[in-house]
Design an enzyme around this catalytic site. Structure first.
Site, PDB file in Angstrom:
ATOM      1  N   GLU A   1       0.875  -1.168   0.000  1.00 47.62           N
ATOM      2  CA  GLU A   1       0.000   0.000   0.000  1.00 47.62           C
ATOM      3  C   GLU A   1       0.912   1.218   0.000  1.00 47.62           C
ATOM      4  O   GLU A   1       1.667   1.426   0.952  1.00 47.62           O
ATOM      5  CB  GLU A   1      -0.920   0.010   1.225  1.00 47.62           C
ATOM      6  CG  GLU A   1      -1.997  -1.066   1.185  1.00 47.62           C
ATOM      7  CD  GLU A   1      -2.899  -0.998  -0.037  1.00 47.62           C
ATOM      8  OE1 GLU A   1      -2.988   0.063  -0.671  1.00 47.62           O
ATOM      9  OE2 GLU A   1      -3.495  -2.034  -0.366  1.00 47.62           O
TER      10      GLU A   1
ATOM     11  N   CYS B   1      -2.369   8.794   3.272  1.00 52.51           N
ATOM     12  CA  CYS B   1      -2.205   8.366   1.885  1.00 52.51           C
ATOM     13  C   CYS B   1      -3.454   8.689   1.075  1.00 52.51           C
ATOM     14  O   CYS B   1      -3.390   8.851  -0.131  1.00 52.51           O
ATOM     15  CB  CYS B   1      -1.913   6.877   1.837  1.00 52.51           C
ATOM     16  SG  CYS B   1      -3.108   5.928   2.781  1.00 52.51           S
TER      17      CYS B   1
END
Ligand code: NAD
Length: 481
Positions: free
Chosen positions: A249, A283
């Site tokens: 990720e 993020c």
């Protein structure tokens, strides 16, 4: 809390120190260190991987009931220490105390969710053309799993990875980020206290080279990593070269499209929370706000008021909405992105006030072209760009014009636009009338393009796919003897 906090590695159920030590800093008060922790090296990692390898056989054979009980106990212990853990999170990472409390509560919920998932069958039965035959899949653990995590969600992201790994019968070697080692020690203490057998969960503290040592160790069957793109790409190449399994990720540059029919009472707070919450260090943070002509002026006026009113300061203080950045180095990177935006001609629409200090930075809203570096490169801080689109077509094209594909929002009440968003936006998470940030732990999470790897999605019932090996069995009844 003061320098009295002292961390240690957890290897084979023992707390271990190293001769070298590091200091964990409080970004809001740099003259008040949070505590000390050991700096390990390759031999620390080798010991932890050895312990995880030795523990694997017995742990993989434990019943799902035993695993679920330990996971539930972990959730109970986290909940009983929510204030202590949240305080440590704010002191080390800088986010506000309410943000930290929310994160710790989610970490507990993650262990509880996977305690439940451990009791759910993931086997499947298939029809067979052969009379009497059953075709069935069974799952076995992946093996020894390396968990490498960033500092921005220092307890939640580790929980997302460690909980499903343990529930599926894997053993873990966990390397947290160097900015948040003591919160990692606090979680490891809870896992130890909950009763996981020695070697099942191991924690190693220190620099990124220790993460690399986990990646390069042939005894580690899989790596689950959340962090920056360059580190993630290096890990992917190293792990796939030795035929290991890797889950990534990585970064994001997430758009929010505001269509002409948007409800601005809903859109403005959602965009500001998505852009500036956790000091923009998510993020999934909203970096590009793409507005069509019929709504742009009013949207911009309202965003200017909302961003100007943000209260920046020490996250331990009541009433503060935005804490400091995580470190002086992180602040320097955000300042560089800010200077580049100004030099490239971006217009400053609004800036909140920020106190002086090594890590504080004023949340700032810019307007300008999507071709600015601010419109393309990931910035891990409270800077966002309002971009003008002439039409829905242009807005959707701009939203997709990025190497990233983590999350995207569309603000509209129009069913046709919603349907278009679900099918055309190149992002792993699509939000309608909601911030680009924030996900539910029982639903799959992950991105497209450069934002993620190609392994199974994290969280939800898909989490088990990465952490297990599927075997397909063909079972024919023999004749009675
Ligand atoms: P980072 O990549 O610098 O570090 C992440 C972890 O990797 C740390 O534990 C670090 O010590 C370790 N590491 C560093 N070099 C390594 C190497 N060569 N081999 C193995 N491990 C190594 O990232 P960061 O600064 O901690 O976190 C910020 C980044 O994380 C941002 O890019 C952000 O977008 C990303 N992030 C992504 C998600 C997501 O779900 N997509 C979530 C949070 C953060």
């Amino acid at each position: 809390m003061t320098t009295s906090e002292t961390g240690a590695h957890l290897i084979d159920g023992e707390w271990v120190t190293s001769s070298a030590t590091g200091i964990s800093m409080n970004p809001a008060r740099p003259d008040e260190p949070v505590g000390e922790y050991p700096l390990g090296d390759g031999s620390t990692v080798a010991g932890a991987v050895g312990a995880a390898t030795a523990a694997l056989g017995d742990w993989a054979k434990t019943s799902f009931g035993t695993r679920a009980k330990l996971m539930e106990q972990t959730a109970v212990l986290i909940e009983s220490r929510i204030e202590e853990l949240a305080t440590l999170c704010t002191l080390e990472e800088g986010k506000t105390l309410p943000e930290s409390r929310g994160e710790v509560a989610l970490a507990a919920e993650t262990f509880r969710f996977h305690a439940g998932m451990a009791k759910t069958s993931t086997e499947r039965i298939f029809p067979s053309p052969t009379p009497g035959e059953t075709i069935r899949t069974v799952r076995s653990p992946l093996g020894v799993v390396g968990v490498i995590t960033p500092w921005n969600f220092p307890i939640q992201i580790p929980a997302w990875k460690i909980a499903p790994a343990l529930a599926a019968g894997n053993t873990v070697v966990w390397k947290p980020a160097s900015n948040t080692p003591l919160l990692a020690v606090a979680l490891a203490r809870i896992l130890h206290e909950a009763g996981f057998p020695p070697g099942v969960v191991n924690l190693v503290l220190g620099p990124g080279s220790m993460g690399q040592a986990i990646v390069d160790d042939e005894r580690v069957h899989g790596i689950t990593f959340t962090g920056s793109v360059p580190v993630g790409v290096g890990i992917r190449d190293a792990v796939t070269a030795r035929n290991g399994r890797v889950q990534l990720e990585l970064g994001g540059h997430n758009p929010a499209i505001v269509c002409d029919d948007a409800d601005l009472d809903l859109a403005v707070p959602a965009i500001v929370a998505g852009a500036m919450g956790a000091t923009g260090q998510k993020c999934t943070a909203t970096r590009r706000i793409i507005a069509t002509p019929g709504i742009r002026d009013e949207l911009t006026d309202r965003l200017i008021s909302a961003v100007s009113a943000l209260q920046v300061g020490d996250g331990m203080h009541a009433g503060i909405g935005i804490g400091p950045l995580v470190s002086p180095g992180a602040r320097a990177e955000v300042a560089e992105a800010y200077d580049a935006a100004v030099a490239e001609g971006a217009e400053i629409l609004a800036a909140a006030e920020a106190p002086a200090g090594d890590c504080f930075f004023a949340p700032t809203l810019f307007a300008g072209s999507p071709d600015l570096s601010l419109g393309r490169d990931e910035v891990f801080g409270p800077l966002s760009l309002v971009i003008a689109a002439d039409s829905d077509d242009e807005a959707f094209a701009m939203a997709n014009d990025t190497e990233f594909g983590l999350s995207a929002s569309v603000f509209t009440n129009d069913l046709w636009r919603i349907d278009r968003a679900l099918h055309e936006l190149q992002a792993g998470v699509i939000k309608i009338n909601a911030p680009t940030t924030g996900t539910e732990l029982h639903a799959p999470f992950g991105g497209d393009k450069a934002s993620s790897g190609h392994a199974a999605r994290e969280q939800g019932d898909t989490a088990v796919d990465f952490f297990t090996r599927t075997r397909t069995a063909y079972i024919r009844p023999g004749r009675p003897v």
